[in-house]
Every structure is written in C-alpha cells, then in structure tokens.
Design a protein around this motif. Sequence first.
Motif, PDB file in Angstrom:
ATOM      1  N   TRP A 148       1.083  -1.342   0.030  1.00  0.00           N
ATOM      2  CA  TRP A 148      -0.034  -0.148  -0.102  1.00  0.00           C
ATOM      3  C   TRP A 148       0.994   1.263   0.010  1.00  0.00           C
ATOM      4  O   TRP A 148       1.704   1.257   0.818  1.00  0.00           O
ATOM      5  CB  TRP A 148      -0.771   0.035   1.080  1.00  0.00           C
ATOM      6  CG  TRP A 148      -2.243  -0.863   1.046  1.00  0.00           C
ATOM      7  CD1 TRP A 148      -2.254  -2.169   1.483  1.00  0.00           C
ATOM      8  CD2 TRP A 148      -3.229  -0.244   0.688  1.00  0.00           C
ATOM      9  NE1 TRP A 148      -3.664  -2.495   1.352  1.00  0.00           N
ATOM     10  CE2 TRP A 148      -4.075  -1.613   0.558  1.00  0.00           C
ATOM     11  CE3 TRP A 148      -3.590   1.001  -0.010  1.00  0.00           C
ATOM     12  CZ2 TRP A 148      -5.573  -1.447   0.011  1.00  0.00           C
ATOM     13  CZ3 TRP A 148      -4.926   0.953  -0.553  1.00  0.00           C
ATOM     14  CH2 TRP A 148      -6.159  -0.166  -0.582  1.00  0.00           C
ATOM     15  N   PRO A 149       0.494   2.384  -0.931  1.00  0.00           N
ATOM     16  CA  PRO A 149       1.442   3.424  -0.879  1.00  0.00           C
ATOM     17  C   PRO A 149       0.822   4.381   0.313  1.00  0.00           C
ATOM     18  O   PRO A 149      -0.363   4.227   0.910  1.00  0.00           O
ATOM     19  CB  PRO A 149       1.224   4.070  -2.096  1.00  0.00           C
ATOM     20  CG  PRO A 149      -0.218   3.517  -2.578  1.00  0.00           C
ATOM     21  CD  PRO A 149      -0.568   2.240  -1.708  1.00  0.00           C
ATOM     22  N   ALA A 150       1.888   5.122   0.741  1.00  0.00           N
ATOM     23  CA  ALA A 150       1.457   6.189   1.752  1.00  0.00           C
ATOM     24  C   ALA A 150       0.552   7.100   1.033  1.00  0.00           C
ATOM     25  O   ALA A 150       0.579   7.474  -0.233  1.00  0.00           O
ATOM     26  CB  ALA A 150       2.691   6.765   2.130  1.00  0.00           C
ATOM     27  N   PRO A 151      -0.546   7.470   1.834  1.00  0.00           N
ATOM     28  CA  PRO A 151      -1.399   8.405   1.154  1.00  0.00           C
ATOM     29  C   PRO A 151      -0.819   9.713   0.678  1.00  0.00           C
ATOM     30  O   PRO A 151       0.116  10.146   1.426  1.00  0.00           O
ATOM     31  CB  PRO A 151      -2.444   8.903   2.160  1.00  0.00           C
ATOM     32  CG  PRO A 151      -2.404   7.545   3.216  1.00  0.00           C
ATOM     33  CD  PRO A 151      -1.085   7.194   3.242  1.00  0.00           C
ATOM     34  N   ALA A 152      -1.396  10.230  -0.236  1.00  0.00           N
ATOM     35  CA  ALA A 152      -0.324  11.586  -0.848  1.00  0.00           C
ATOM     36  C   ALA A 152      -0.621  12.647   0.123  1.00  0.00           C
ATOM     37  O   ALA A 152      -1.769  12.892   0.757  1.00  0.00           O
ATOM     38  CB  ALA A 152      -1.320  12.019  -2.239  1.00  0.00           C
ATOM     39  N   GLU A 153       0.450  13.200   0.263  1.00  0.00           N
ATOM     40  CA  GLU A 153       0.550  14.369   1.236  1.00  0.00           C
ATOM     41  C   GLU A 153      -0.238  15.330   0.797  1.00  0.00           C
ATOM     42  O   GLU A 153       0.030  16.032  -0.190  1.00  0.00           O
ATOM     43  CB  GLU A 153       1.990  14.918   1.607  1.00  0.00           C
ATOM     44  CG  GLU A 153       2.856  13.919   2.280  1.00  0.00           C
ATOM     45  CD  GLU A 153       2.752  14.048   3.777  1.00  0.00           C
ATOM     46  OE1 GLU A 153       2.648  15.191   4.188  1.00  0.00           O
ATOM     47  OE2 GLU A 153       2.603  13.133   4.379  1.00  0.00           O
ATOM     48  N   SER A 154      -1.235  15.921   1.759  1.00  0.00           N
ATOM     49  CA  SER A 154      -1.993  17.108   1.010  1.00  0.00           C
ATOM     50  C   SER A 154      -1.934  18.296   2.221  1.00  0.00           C
ATOM     51  O   SER A 154      -2.135  19.424   1.853  1.00  0.00           O
ATOM     52  CB  SER A 154      -3.267  16.755   0.744  1.00  0.00           C
ATOM     53  OG  SER A 154      -4.187  16.666   1.897  1.00  0.00           O
ATOM     54  N   ARG A 155      -1.560  17.895   3.490  1.00  0.00           N
ATOM     55  CA  ARG A 155      -1.477  18.749   4.488  1.00  0.00           C
ATOM     56  C   ARG A 155      -0.355  19.814   4.327  1.00  0.00           C
ATOM     57  O   ARG A 155      -0.397  21.085   4.746  1.00  0.00           O
ATOM     58  CB  ARG A 155      -1.231  18.102   5.894  1.00  0.00           C
ATOM     59  CG  ARG A 155      -1.720  19.048   7.099  1.00  0.00           C
ATOM     60  CD  ARG A 155      -1.997  18.095   7.947  1.00  0.00           C
ATOM     61  NE  ARG A 155      -1.012  17.297   8.558  1.00  0.00           N
ATOM     62  CZ  ARG A 155       0.114  18.074   9.153  1.00  0.00           C
ATOM     63  NH1 ARG A 155      -0.116  19.210   9.886  1.00  0.00           N
ATOM     64  NH2 ARG A 155       1.054  17.253   9.816  1.00  0.00           N
ATOM     65  N   ASN A 156       0.612  19.409   3.672  1.00  0.00           N
ATOM     66  CA  ASN A 156       1.850  20.182   3.550  1.00  0.00           C
ATOM     67  C   ASN A 156       1.810  20.620   2.082  1.00  0.00           C
ATOM     68  O   ASN A 156       2.798  21.068   1.458  1.00  0.00           O
ATOM     69  CB  ASN A 156       3.203  19.601   3.770  1.00  0.00           C
ATOM     70  CG  ASN A 156       3.387  19.244   5.289  1.00  0.00           C
ATOM     71  OD1 ASN A 156       2.764  19.764   5.923  1.00  0.00           O
ATOM     72  ND2 ASN A 156       4.134  18.262   5.736  1.00  0.00           N
ATOM     73  N   LEU A 157       0.711  20.986   1.411  1.00  0.00           N
ATOM     74  CA  LEU A 157       0.408  21.643   0.425  1.00  0.00           C
ATOM     75  C   LEU A 157       1.148  23.021   0.474  1.00  0.00           C
ATOM     76  O   LEU A 157       0.864  23.628   1.434  1.00  0.00           O
ATOM     77  CB  LEU A 157      -0.960  21.645   0.229  1.00  0.00           C
ATOM     78  CG  LEU A 157      -1.720  20.887  -0.486  1.00  0.00           C
ATOM     79  CD1 LEU A 157      -3.304  21.236  -0.475  1.00  0.00           C
ATOM     80  CD2 LEU A 157      -1.554  20.541  -1.793  1.00  0.00           C
TER      81      LEU A 157
END
Lengths: 351, 199, 772
Positions: free
Chosen positions: B174-183
């Motif tokens: 499983w890949p790590a979820p895409a980072e969106s918090r550090n957008l």
Amino acid sequence: MSLIRMSSPHVYKANSTANVMRLVLLATLPGITALTVFFGWGTLIQIVWAALLAVAFEAAILKLRRRPLGFYLSDGSAIVTALLLAVAIPPFAPWWVTAVGVFVAIVIAKHLYGGLGQNPFNPAMVAYALLLISFPVEMTRWTSPFVLNGEGWPVASFMDTLGAIFGSVEHIWYDSFTGATPLDELRHRGGLTTEETWRQSLVLSQGIGAWHAVSAAWFMGGIFLLYRKIITWHAPISMLLALAVCATLFYGFDPDSYADPFFHLSTGATMLAAFFIITDPVSSATSNRGRIIFGASIGVLIFIIRTWGNYPDGVAFAVLLLNLAAPFIDLYSQPRSYGHSRANKGRGGKA
Amino acid sequence: MTTVITAILILFGLAVVFGIILGYASIRFRVEGNPIVDQIDALLPQTQCGQCGYPGCRPYAEAISNGDAINKCPPGGQSTIEALADLLDVEAIPLDAEHGEEQAKTVAFIREDECIGCTKCIQACPVDAILGAAKQMHTVISSECTGCDLCVEPCPVDCIDMIPVETTIANWKWPAPAESRNLIATDRGRGELQQQEAH
Amino acid sequence: MGKVFAFHGGIHPPENKKQSTRTPIRKAPLPKLLYLPLQQHIGMAASPLVNIGDRVLKGQMIAEPVGRISASLHAPTSGIIRSIGPHPVPHASGLESDCIVIESDGQDEWIEHQSIEDYTKLEPGTLIEHIRRCGIAGMGGAGFPTDVKLHLGDDHIVNTLIINAAECEPYITADDMLMRERAHEILGGIRIISHLLKPSHIMIGIEDNKSHAIHTLEQVLKGCELNIDIRVVPTKYPSGGERQLIKLLTDIEVPSGRIPADIGIVCQNIGTTTAIYRAVHHGEPLISRVVTVTGDAVAQPQNLEALIGTPFADLLDAANVYENKLYRLVMGGPMMGVTVEHDQIPVIKTTNCIIAATIDEMPPAPPEQACIRCGMCEQVCPAELLPQQLYWFSKGREFDKARHHNLFDCIECGACAYVCPSSIPLVQYYRFAKSEIRTEEAEQRKADHARQRFEARQARLEREEAEKEARRKARAEEAARAQQARKNNENAAATAEPAQDISALKTAAAVARTKLKKAQKALDAARESGEGDISALEAAVQAAQTSADQAQKALDSADKPSAPTAPAAGADIKQLKTAAAVARTKLKKARDALKNAEDKGLDGLDKLRATLSTLEQKAEEADKAFKDAENAASSSTEATPAAPVDMKALKQQVSIMRTKLKKAEAALEGLEGDERSQAEQALEELRQRHAEADQAFKAAEQAQIDAAAAQGVDLKQLKIDAAMARAAVTKLERALAKTEEEQERASLEAELVTARDKAEQLNKTLQQHEPA
C-alpha cells in the motif's frame, strides 16, 4: 473503462473540521450573551476585534509559510481561538492588549509550532497567561456587573465602551465601571473570614448572580457540545468533580478560610475552562482515560492556584501545565485494546 | 582527637561497605559484553556486495564499530543509515555516492542459452545462489539472490542481467496517502486536480 | 432469545439496503467468457489441472489445491479453456494475476456428480475432504478455506458455533436474501457443520434490520433438533466483524493474535453454509454465489446468482447500468470493499457485492486536513485502539511505536476514517504502515537468511581450504616417508638383496672393479720391485677379483630382467629409445675400449670381449624392444583415425612423419652401398606411413566438415565464440568510455574495430549455421 481506485472506506460522514468549529462557536453563544448582558458591550467588541485580528494574522502567516489561504482559513480554528481569548480578557481591556494576545496566540503559540494540530499548548491560554503576566493592571480590571441596566451599578453605552477600548476615552471614566471579580475579592480579603468577606464585598453580596449566570450559560453550551458529541464528558466532568471534591474537603474542614464548592464551580473561568478550554483536542490528552487524568489534574491545580497562588484564578496556568504533561499522560493511559488482557504502557519501540 | 579517629574510622568503614556492595554488584549485575558488531550486522542488508569497500557485511559492521562512516551501504539505502544512526546514536548522514546509489531491488538472471558454463559466477556469488557445474548451464535461485550484482562482472560472455524485482499481488505494498497537508501555495488545487483526473 | 452484549465503538452509516431487496434472487445470464483467478482464497494459489484448448464440463475441477491452506477451483460452466495467464483480478493493487479463462459453449453441461446419501455415516475426515474437493472457501469476505476451519474440531474443543448473518456493511443484501429464500439450505449446512464440529451451542448472529430474514429463519428452525439460537444484535457497523460478533454474542474477546477456535468458537458465514449444503446434498462444487448488484448507477439494484468468474460487466448489464453515471465501482461494501478499475474483473468466491456508485453517492474524499486530535476515531474504533496515535506513527514512519500501539489488531473496518472530520484516509495510513512493517520483516528474514548462507559459504570455503592444506601436508609427509623408506631399502638392498637396485649394484661393481685394479696395480708394482709379500697381494687381488665378479654377476642378473620387462610393460617408447641409445653408446665405448686394448695389447682382452658381446646383445635387445614399441605405437596411431579422431593429434602425427621423412631423405644422400639400400627401404616405409597418416588426417577432416555441414558446425563452440567476441566488444566499449587519453583511445578504438569485425563475422557464421 478506467475508474477511480482508492482505499476504503468509500463513504464518509458529513463532518468536517470547519463543521466542528462552527458548532463550537454556536455553543459559545449563551455564554457570550450572558457576558454581554451582565458586563456590557465590551465582550462583543473584543470578540469581533480579536476575530478580525486572528484572521489577519492567520492569513499573513499562511502567506509566509506558503500555504494555500482558502484551504486553511476555512477550518475556522483561528476564530475559535480568538473567541476563547476574547471572552477571557476583561471587557474593557485596551485594544492593544487584545492585539498582543491574538498575535501571541496565532503566530507564536500556533503557527510557530507548525499550525493547527501541532501546537503543544492551548493558544488562547498561552496568550492569556502572557497578557496576565505582562499587563497585570489591564488584565485584572474586570467590569462591574450589570453595566447595561443600572440599579445602583454604573451604566456604559456601546459607543462609550468602544471608545474606552480604543483609547479615545479617559482612563478615569471607565475606572468607575471596573471592579474586582469575586475571586479577586476572596483572594485579597486580608484577615477576614469567608463569611465576613461575603458580607463586606458589594460584588460578592449583590453581584455574584451575574457570575453564576455566566457560568450557567457556559455550562449550557457545554451540554450542547456533549450532546452533539463534539466533546466527550471525560475531561470536563473529571475536572469539575476534582475541583468540587477539593473544595468540599477544605470547606468542610475549615469553612472560615476556604470558599464553598459551589462558589468554585460557578465563578471565574471554571465552566468556560471545563467545556471550552480543556476540551481543545489538540493540546489535551488523547484517550478517554487520559482525558480523565488530564481533567482531574487541572481541577486540582485550579483549586491549588486559586487558594494558595498569587493569581486569583489559575485556569490558564493549570491548563498550560497539564498541556505540558499531556504527551506523558498519553503514554501511560492507552486503552486496553480488544483481545489484549492489559493496556500497553510507554512509548514502545526504541528510544 | 578521638573525633578525628572516629570520623576516619567511619569513613573507612563506609568505604569498605560500599566497596563490597559495588564489587558484588559488578559481579551480580554484570552486563555481557555488548555485541555491537552483531547489532550493526543485523541492520545491514546482507547482500554481501562489497560496495562499501569491505568484503561483506560483517567486515563492514566491524569497521563501523571501529568508527567508519555509516553511509557506505547503497543496497541498504537511507533507511539502513537511519537505523544505524538510531542504534549508534549519531547523526544520520546521506548516502555516500562514492559507493554507489540506492537502486530498486534487483535479482540476477542468467540468459541461459548464452551461458557457457564457466562457473565463474558461481565462485563470485557470496550466498551460493547460483546453481550449475562446469560446462553445464547455470541458473540463479531467485529467492536466494540478494541482488548484489557481484556475478555480473566475472561473466566472460556477459549473460547475466540484473532485473528489477517485479511487483505482484503478493509483494505489492500500500502506498502512503498523498501528502496534502503540506500543500504549498503553488500546489493549490492539487486535490481538485486529482479529482479531475479521476473523472 | 439470548442476551446480547456490546462492543466498543462502531458507527451507523446509511444502510442503503432496501434498494436491492425488492426483487428475489435472479440467475445471472450465462457470460461468454469466464475469468477464474487461481487465487480466490487465503493461502497458496491453486495449480491448474487443464491445458489451453481442453473442453471442460460444468463442475469439473480445473485447479487443485496446493498445500494445506488452499482451495480447488471448478469450471462454472461447460466450455473450452481459452488461456491461462495474467488477467486483472479484484485486488486493491489493481494488478493482474493468473486466471483460467473459459469460453462457455452455452450448453452448461454438468459433469457427473453425486450427492452424499447419508453424510452421518461417513468418516468426518472423508466428509471434510469432500468439502475440500468442492473448493469451498469462506464467502463472507476473507475467503479462508472452509475445510481447514472444519478440521478445527480435531485439535480444539469447539463448544460454540456462530453463524455470521450480521451483514453489517451498508448496501450488501446477499446474505439477507439467501436467508429469506434458502433458509432450508442454510439449516442443512448448519447441520453438516454441527455434525463435524459437534458444538454444544449454535448461535446465529443477525442484525435487527433484517426482520424478514429473522422471521423466515425462525419458521425453519421450529422443531429443529439442534440447539440453535437466533441472536438479534443491534444494527451497528462493524457487528459482522468476526471478533466483534463474538464479543456481541458471548462477551468474550478473542485474544490478540489468536483465532476464535482457541476460545472454543468457530464462525461460519451464511453463504458458506449453503455452499456446504449444496456440496454435500447435491455434490455441486462452489461455482456460483449470490452477488448484490447495487448503487445509484444501476437501474435495477438486485441480487444475482452469478457464476464464479463472471465479469462485472455482465452483472452490471443485467442490472441495467447507466454507463455515463458510473463513477466508482466497488467490490464488497462501501466500508471495506476494494475499488476495481474496470468492469472486466471477475466475480470471485468472496464477491458479495458490487456497488456501481455515482459521483454524488461516493464523492472523492476531500483533501486531507490537519489532524486536530479530536478523538472521534477513538470513540468509534471497534478494536479499542488509538487511531490517531497510529496515524501519527504511521505518517512519521515510527513503525515500532505503531506496533506497540497494537497496529496489527486493526481490522481496517474504516470506522475511524468514516468519522474523521479532517478527512484523513486513516485506513490507508494503517495499511501502508502494515505493509511497510511486513516488508521490513520479510527483508529482515531474507537478510538473516542471506547472512546464514554467506556464513555457511564462508565456513565451507575455509573448510575446503583446510582440507586442501591437510591433503598437501599428508602428501608431503607421504613423500618424505617414501624417501625415508627408499633410503632404508637401499641400505638393506646393498647387504641383503643386491638384485633389487641396479644403480646400487652398479656402484658396488664399480667399487669392486676399482679395488681389483688397485690391488692388481699394487701387485704389479710389487712384482716389478720384487719387494713385499707378493703372495699376500695376489691373494688380495684374487679376493678383489671374486668380489668384482660377484658384483658384476649380481648387476647382470638385476639388469637382465629389467631390460626385457620394459617393452612388455606397454612401452614407454621414449624411455625405450633412450635405453636403446644408451645401450648403443655403451657398445660403442666398449668397442673403442676393446680396440684400444687390442692396439696396446693389454691384459683382460678376453674379458673386454666378453663384455662387448654382452653389451651388443643388450643393445640389440633394447633396439628390438624400442622397435616393437614403436610398431605398436604406430599401429595404434594408424588405428586412431578410424575412431572419432583427435584431429589435433592426427595433425601432429602427420607433421612428425613429414619431418622424419625429410630427415631420412637428407641422411640417405650421405650413405652408400648396402646401407643405402637399407636406408632406402626404411625411407620407403616412412613415406608410406606418412601417406597413410596424411590420408587419415584428411579423411577425418573431411568427416568433420561433413558432420559440420550436416548438423550446422559446432553450434555450441560457435556460440561461445560469438558470445565471447560480443563480450569483448562491450568490454572494449566500456573501457573506451572510461579512458580519456588520446593515444590509448586510438589504440582502443582500433582494437574495438577489429573486435567488432570479429564479432560480426562470428555472428554471421552463427546465423548461417543456426538452424532457422
């Protein structure tokens, strides 16, 4: 045909951080109303002023941190912080006190630690404590009750209040509206017994109702939050219980030197703290058991600071101290998971 | 005078008592010599590839325990460096490019119709993962191959390939979820973009 | 109705079940192509029993289980095996896996199958084996081979059987409809399981939103001899989770890392009970199942009885899908199902539901926001974990800590992600962390294994080295011992067995002769001077003479057998030649000596003559031996061309012959008369031999060329040469790329060109000869 591929679950509860924040704001309405009714327009003006500042600071710092503004501003957390700070500082505090407070809360206590979710301390309480230490005069000059409808109490109109806050009115003018809070009265009573203080103090004998009413309003807001499952009962109830138990013990032992438990529960920031401050999830303990420990410790600390400390109310310091201890509490209050006979303790792993 | 003597005697007595206690404790609670080399060796990937400049993982582990740098192991990559830094309580440093770069996991494959059966690769393989005999075609036991590529160089006919390990259902991660918090601001709308792509 | 307990957490997502329960279960139309993944269950993938092009009948086993935990696979309909290879399967990765593809012939022709008359009379092992042959695996979602669970009674005390009919996931109604319509089959299945496991208590756990099913079951259970309890549990997700249902029904928790059987409980899914019933009472393997096809993107949500292997597209068509509205296709429920990327993915044994969702129904998750530690996830976690702590640890890759916080007790139910106000894909974080940890563990295992192998190899090399060393030492010792022994022998031979060592004998004889000479000289001197004791001297000479004679005799006797044995021993020609030459030289020397003696008129002439005659004899013998050997050798060389030919040796032979011939011709010129004619004769012989050898060589060469032409040269050799040449080219190229010096480059380039030419040539030849 190529369809979307993603991890389950595929449905979500209609629930968002912004929604949580909105509900919190809604829950503060009774308290704000009560404050306005009994202590004048000052509170409302402070809230609006603080909220404007908070949004401005938040936007500026997000810009500096190169984060998308809309995405982060819309969570509403800055406004909640501002509101909690605004209701805590005296209604007649000058504008710059609020400005400094909001700056500290948003920029220093929140964003310098990495923004929402990363701050170890409750931003509103950091700001409050800093203001209390830096500007003791301004911060302890609370308004007398019933400023809106006299009956022996001085009355201040909206414009006058606005002027007082933004510095266009002489100090002497609003000095007449300010007075000590019940906790102040009891703290600085000299050698008098509790009962004598009650009789002597105008605020205590006649104005105490206002504080009771405000506490009741916060309590109502808290019940609403509990009902909507925004907060859990663990921290508030354990805090109130701990405070009440401490107060009962000492009051039962020596009623002359100590205030009664009802007084402790219904004055100062007790109710505000119980339902709005210590339930700030970011800086409090995580698990239910942890929250009980967290709340109870704050209750005990509030009593200790109020009774023997230098400051009349100890909510801010108690909360900050326990914020400091929260990660530690988390480590030792993990719940017992399904299928395990005992709960895990400690950090686990290396180092 | 007596006081002085008493004091000296008491101090002497204390010294003896504590000495005995310490002596006992040192025997009773003796910690077995910390096999730090074993611990380091356990963290190394055991490809035995020698890219670090030592003839195998254990010699490198010994070198590290004697103060060599921890960033000489390309097969282990950054994660090994971090684990070593954690173990030795030193700063994690980036991989030393001199010894090679971190690459995807590979496994050796012998193009069998080109193999002339010279056994050179068999002698080179540090984990005996190549099967064959003189004048017989050789083959790699892929489950035992560590991907060290030591067999590639000795092959006189260049018939060994290092092929990257294929992702199958069995080893898919499983890949790590895409980072969106550090957008960051320039990424604004990335979330929406993903949604659009998904349409 | 027994008491029902509670489990921690849980959520109440919208049920969406009503849509698909309006119509009864319908048989799905027979698809044209069926894709049957070899792995539809937990455990080892099945191994195919059929080949491409085979015709299979409905119910025929087409793949057999491998190992203990595995399940067999049967043809869902009659048809032809079209292919066996990778095809997309329902899996979160979206990757492909091996599938058997059957093209149905539309006849749906059953293979001969038989029901079991009375299963109670069968051995439990036989009955379970029958169920295993029918390929039944848990149909609730995990797909655990059922026969393994039925064997649990062997080594566990099973006192409670729980039939899981909770079906807590939204949308899914397959089990619900099964209970409404096939309650009898369910009861039959429960009877069989009960017969095998012999539990004291059977419970059917069912959520209270399935009143119709509850009613039907109650009707069927009336008058049932078994102790079956229907336990209605409140509707709450995930009450259908095995561990949660056990907690609900028994208030016992399954210890972490253990299985329910460890606490005396076995769970079976409703769908599995009907499959067991059909396997035992009808002899039908698991080839179809009930699938809920629902979602806003289908016009008629319903339950279809679909053959395993039916592509989703066929089922969606059967339910009238709105292609343009379809946004997300989910296999399983909305909480734990996996998305599939296209509709050719087949139904497998665990496919209980297909949700064709529109974008409004299942919108993409909003972007992930910061975790505010609100703790809602903790309130709903049915495993009583701290989801947000796990989230922080997973995100920060602090997997050790995540493990310590019981990450592996997470059942991935999705309740935490469902309630998260910050829209954090929590489950994906946990899955990510879990697979990272598993990979890390696997790598660690592999590293340990590699280390073991490396150390074993190292030890082996050391051992071999030591052995070699030991052998070397042993050999050296042996040699030393032999030397010693020889020395000892020599000493002994000088005294006891003089015949043994010729050289020693020779020395002895020489010594004796010298002594004799000295004695004679002394005697002569004495005689001349007329002094001394002549008689004593004469006696001494006599004695010396005797000992010299003796020594000589011994030498001769030793020498004689050794000379003739040599040729018989199979002829080291070279040695023989040397021996002959030595003999000749000796002869010549003796002759010289004789001549000299005759000239000078010395004594002992007779003796010398005698020696000469012996020597002549010996030389003859040696010569003869040599010739014999040579003849034998040449005859053997002549024989070789017939044998499969060492070309090299042949060639050598020919060239040797040629040289000899030339030499002989050269020698011939210098000779006259008799000798000449003799020599000519010899030369003729040589010529003939040379011609023979040459012919043999040519014949062999021709044969080889013929063979090469016939079978395409020595392909292997040619290939090796070509590969070597290619390798040389690449190596040169590499070197060229590395060097920067002008001169070196130039020379390298030149080399490269030659190497390339050679490689090309070889390649060409290779291509010519390689069988097309």
